[in-house]
Design an enzyme around this catalytic site. Structure first.
Site, PDB file in Angstrom:
ATOM      1  N   GLY A 158       5.022  -8.940  -2.158  1.00 55.79           N
ATOM      2  CA  GLY A 158       3.784  -8.305  -2.583  1.00 55.79           C
ATOM      3  C   GLY A 158       2.793  -8.705  -1.722  1.00 55.79           C
ATOM      4  O   GLY A 158       1.523  -8.914  -2.157  1.00 55.79           O
ATOM      5  N   GLY A 196       6.043  -5.507   3.219  1.00 57.78           N
ATOM      6  CA  GLY A 196       7.407  -4.499   3.006  1.00 57.78           C
ATOM      7  C   GLY A 196       8.529  -5.243   2.297  1.00 57.78           C
ATOM      8  O   GLY A 196       9.578  -4.631   2.181  1.00 57.78           O
ATOM      9  N   SER A 197       8.421  -6.169   1.675  1.00 58.81           N
ATOM     10  CA  SER A 197       9.228  -6.820   0.839  1.00 58.81           C
ATOM     11  C   SER A 197      10.036  -6.052   0.072  1.00 58.81           C
ATOM     12  O   SER A 197      11.512  -5.747  -0.087  1.00 58.81           O
ATOM     13  CB  SER A 197       8.851  -7.954  -0.051  1.00 58.81           C
ATOM     14  OG  SER A 197       7.723  -7.577  -0.836  1.00 58.81           O
ATOM     15  N   ALA A 244      10.477  -2.575  -0.050  1.00 58.92           N
ATOM     16  CA  ALA A 244      11.174  -1.683   0.518  1.00 58.92           C
ATOM     17  C   ALA A 244      12.160  -1.925   1.452  1.00 58.92           C
ATOM     18  O   ALA A 244      13.468  -1.555   1.245  1.00 58.92           O
ATOM     19  CB  ALA A 244      10.285  -1.011   1.612  1.00 58.92           C
ATOM     20  N   ALA A 245      12.170  -3.074   1.956  1.00 58.00           N
ATOM     21  CA  ALA A 245      13.337  -4.090   2.674  1.00 58.00           C
ATOM     22  C   ALA A 245      14.410  -4.448   1.831  1.00 58.00           C
ATOM     23  O   ALA A 245      15.654  -4.124   2.033  1.00 58.00           O
ATOM     24  CB  ALA A 245      12.805  -5.323   3.395  1.00 58.00           C
ATOM     25  N   ASP A 299       6.442   2.631   4.584  1.00 63.43           N
ATOM     26  CA  ASP A 299       7.057   1.573   4.665  1.00 63.43           C
ATOM     27  C   ASP A 299       8.790   1.751   4.571  1.00 63.43           C
ATOM     28  O   ASP A 299       9.383   1.119   5.414  1.00 63.43           O
ATOM     29  CB  ASP A 299       6.846   0.621   3.118  1.00 63.43           C
ATOM     30  CG  ASP A 299       5.759  -0.187   3.301  1.00 63.43           C
ATOM     31  OD1 ASP A 299       4.854   0.340   3.820  1.00 63.43           O
ATOM     32  OD2 ASP A 299       5.607  -1.080   2.389  1.00 63.43           O
TER      33      ASP A 299
HETATM   34  O1  PMV Z   1       3.140  -1.751   0.726  1.00 57.67           O
HETATM   35  P1  PMV Z   1       1.991  -2.396   1.598  1.00 57.67           P
HETATM   36  O2  PMV Z   1       0.824  -3.463   1.178  1.00 57.67           O
HETATM   37  O3  PMV Z   1       2.346  -2.452   2.940  1.00 57.67           O
HETATM   38  O4  PMV Z   1       0.872  -1.029   1.697  1.00 57.67           O
HETATM   39  C1  PMV Z   1       1.215   0.224   2.232  1.00 57.67           C
HETATM   40  C2  PMV Z   1       0.304   1.039   2.971  1.00 57.67           C
HETATM   41  C3  PMV Z   1      -0.588   1.729   2.204  1.00 57.67           C
HETATM   42  O5  PMV Z   1      -1.140   2.831   3.132  1.00 57.67           O
HETATM   43  C4  PMV Z   1      -1.699   1.174   1.648  1.00 57.67           C
HETATM   44  C5  PMV Z   1      -0.006   2.721   0.871  1.00 57.67           C
HETATM   45  C6  PMV Z   1       0.983   3.723   1.580  1.00 57.67           C
HETATM   46  O6  PMV Z   1       1.750   4.352   0.446  1.00 57.67           O
HETATM   47  O7  PMV Z   1       1.039   3.953   2.662  1.00 57.67           O
END
Ligand code: PMV
Length: 309
Positions: A97, A101-102, A104-105, A146
Site C-alpha cells: 500500500g 505496486g504490491s 499488482a505484483a 501498474d
Molecule cells: O497504486 P499506486 O499507488 O502506484 O498508484 C497508481 C497510480 C495512479 O495513477 C494514482 C492510479 C492509476 O490507476 O494509475
C-alpha cells in the site's frame, strides 16, 4: 513445486493524470518482488499469505478476497471451474500500500504460478489483462499502468487503453526510493482527487495537461543520448509541484523530497498515488549514500536504491 514472481514498480512521471488519459512513465523495480509457490496435494486448494495475514481454503474465500479474485480470473481465462488440490504460498518484499505496486505484483505472481501448476502458458499481455481485472475490483478506476509495467517488467510509456509502448533507456540512471511509512490506499487518494476534479474540472484538466507535457519531455530525455540525465531531475521537480497543487502530496512526502534535494539529488517527487507511500529521487551515482543517509535522517522508514535501465 511451481514458483513464479513479479517485480515492484515506480511511476516516474504522470501518476493521477494517467487516469484521465494523459501519458505516464513507469519502470519495474527488481530489488523488491512478490513470489508465489504452489505445491500439489492435500484435501483442497489452500492459500497462505503470511505478509497479508491470510490463510484460507479457496472454496471458503470471501467474495472480496483479492487473492481468490486473482485465482478466479486465471481459472476463467483457462475456462476451468476448479483447481486440483494444492497449497499456494504468497510472499512479498514489496511494502504494502505504498505505491510500489504490491497488489499488482502479488496478482501477477499468483496467475503465473497457476499457469505453471496447470501446465498452461500466459503471455505478458495475458498476465497484464488478468491483473487488471483484479485491480478493477479493488481500486475502482485503475489506469492499467501498474499491471502493464509489472507484467511486461520493462520501462513503459503508458497511455490508458492504448497498446503498450516500451521505453528505451538510452543511459541507465539511479533512483533512490524513500518510504514515508504512511499507508495511503490508492482508491482513497484517487477518489478524493476525482471529487476535486468534478468540483473544478477546468483547473484539474489544466494540471493534467501540464503533467502530460512533462511526461512527453521526460520520454525524450530518457530515450535520447544527447539530453543530460540531470534534465530529468528538473522535470521531476516540476511534476511534483503540480502534484502538490493537486493536493496528493503530504507533509511526510514533502519532507523526504526536500531532504533528497538538499543532499544533492537532481530532482525528486512522490511516486504512485501519494498521500503517503514512497518518493523517488534521481541522483548522481556518487551521492547515492549521502541521499540514503539524508532520507533516513528525515524519517524514511525504508530506502531502496535501484537502477532504471
Ligand atoms: O497504486 P499506486 O499507488 O502506484 O498508484 C497508481 C497510480 C495512479 O495513477 C494514482 C492510479 C492509476 O490507476 O494509475
Amino acid at each position: 513445486m511451481i514458483t513464479a514472481s513479479a517485480p515492484g514498480k515506480v511511476i516516474l512521471f504522470g501518476e493521477h493524470s494517467v487516469v484521465y488519459g494523459r501519458p505516464a512513465i513507469a519502470a519495474p523495480v527488481f530489488n523488491v518482488s512478490a513470489s508465489a509457490q504452489i505445491e500439489a496435494g492435500g484435501p483442497g486448494f489452500r492459500v497462505i499469505a503470511p505478509d497479508l495475514a491470510r490463510d484460507f481454503w479457496l472454496r471458503d474465500a470471501l467474495p472480496d478476497e483479492p487473492l481468490a479474485a486473482a485465482i478466479r480470473a486465471a481459472l476463467a481465462h483457462f475456462t476451468l471451474d476448479e483447481l486440483p488440490p494444492g497449497t499456494l504460498t504468497v510472499q512479498s518484499t514489496i511494502p504494502l500500500g505504498r505505491g510500489l505496486g504490491s497488489g499488482a505484483a502479488i496478482s501477477a505472481a499468483v496467475v503465473r504460478a497457476l499457469a505453471g501448476f496447470l501446465g498452461r502458458s500466459l503471455s505478458p499481455a495475458d498476465v497484464s489483462a488478468l491483473v487488471f481485472e483484479v485491480e478493477k475490483l479493488h481500486h475502482g478506476t485503475p489506469s492499467g499502468i501498474d499491471n502493464t509495467v509489472i507484467a511486461f517488467a520493462q520501462p513503459v510509456y503508458f497511455i490508458k487503453e492504448r497498446p503498450i509502448q516500451r521505453l528505451r533507456v538510452a543511459r541507465p540512471f539511479t533512483l533512490v526510493i524513500g518510504d514515508t511509512g504512511v499507508v495511503a490506499p490508492t482508491r482513497r487518494v484517487v477518489g478524493a482527487l476525482r471529487q476535486r476534479w468534478q468540483a473544478n474540472p477546468q483547473r484539474y484538466e489544466g494540471y493534467f495537461d501540464e503533467i502530460a507535457v512533462i511526461a512527453r519531455h521526460a520520454k525524450l530525455a530518457i530515450e535520447q543520448e544527447v539530453v543530460a540525465v540531470s534534465a530529468l531531475g528538473k522535470l521531476m521537480d516540476e511534476n511534483q509541484e503540480i502534484l502538490e497543487a493537486m493536493g496528493v502530496s503530504s507533509p511526510e512526502l514533502a519532507g523526504l523530497i526536500a531532504a533528497a534535494r538538499a543532499a544533492g539529488a537532481w530532482g525528486a517527487k512522490l511516486s504512485g498515488a501519494g498521500g503517503g507511500g514512497n518518493m523517488i529521487a534521481l541522483v548522481p551515482p556518487e551521492i547515492v549514500a549521502a541521499v540514503q543517509t539524508a532520507l533516513v535522517a528525515a524519517g524514511a522508514s525504508g530506502v531502496i536504491v535501484t537502477e532504471i535501465r
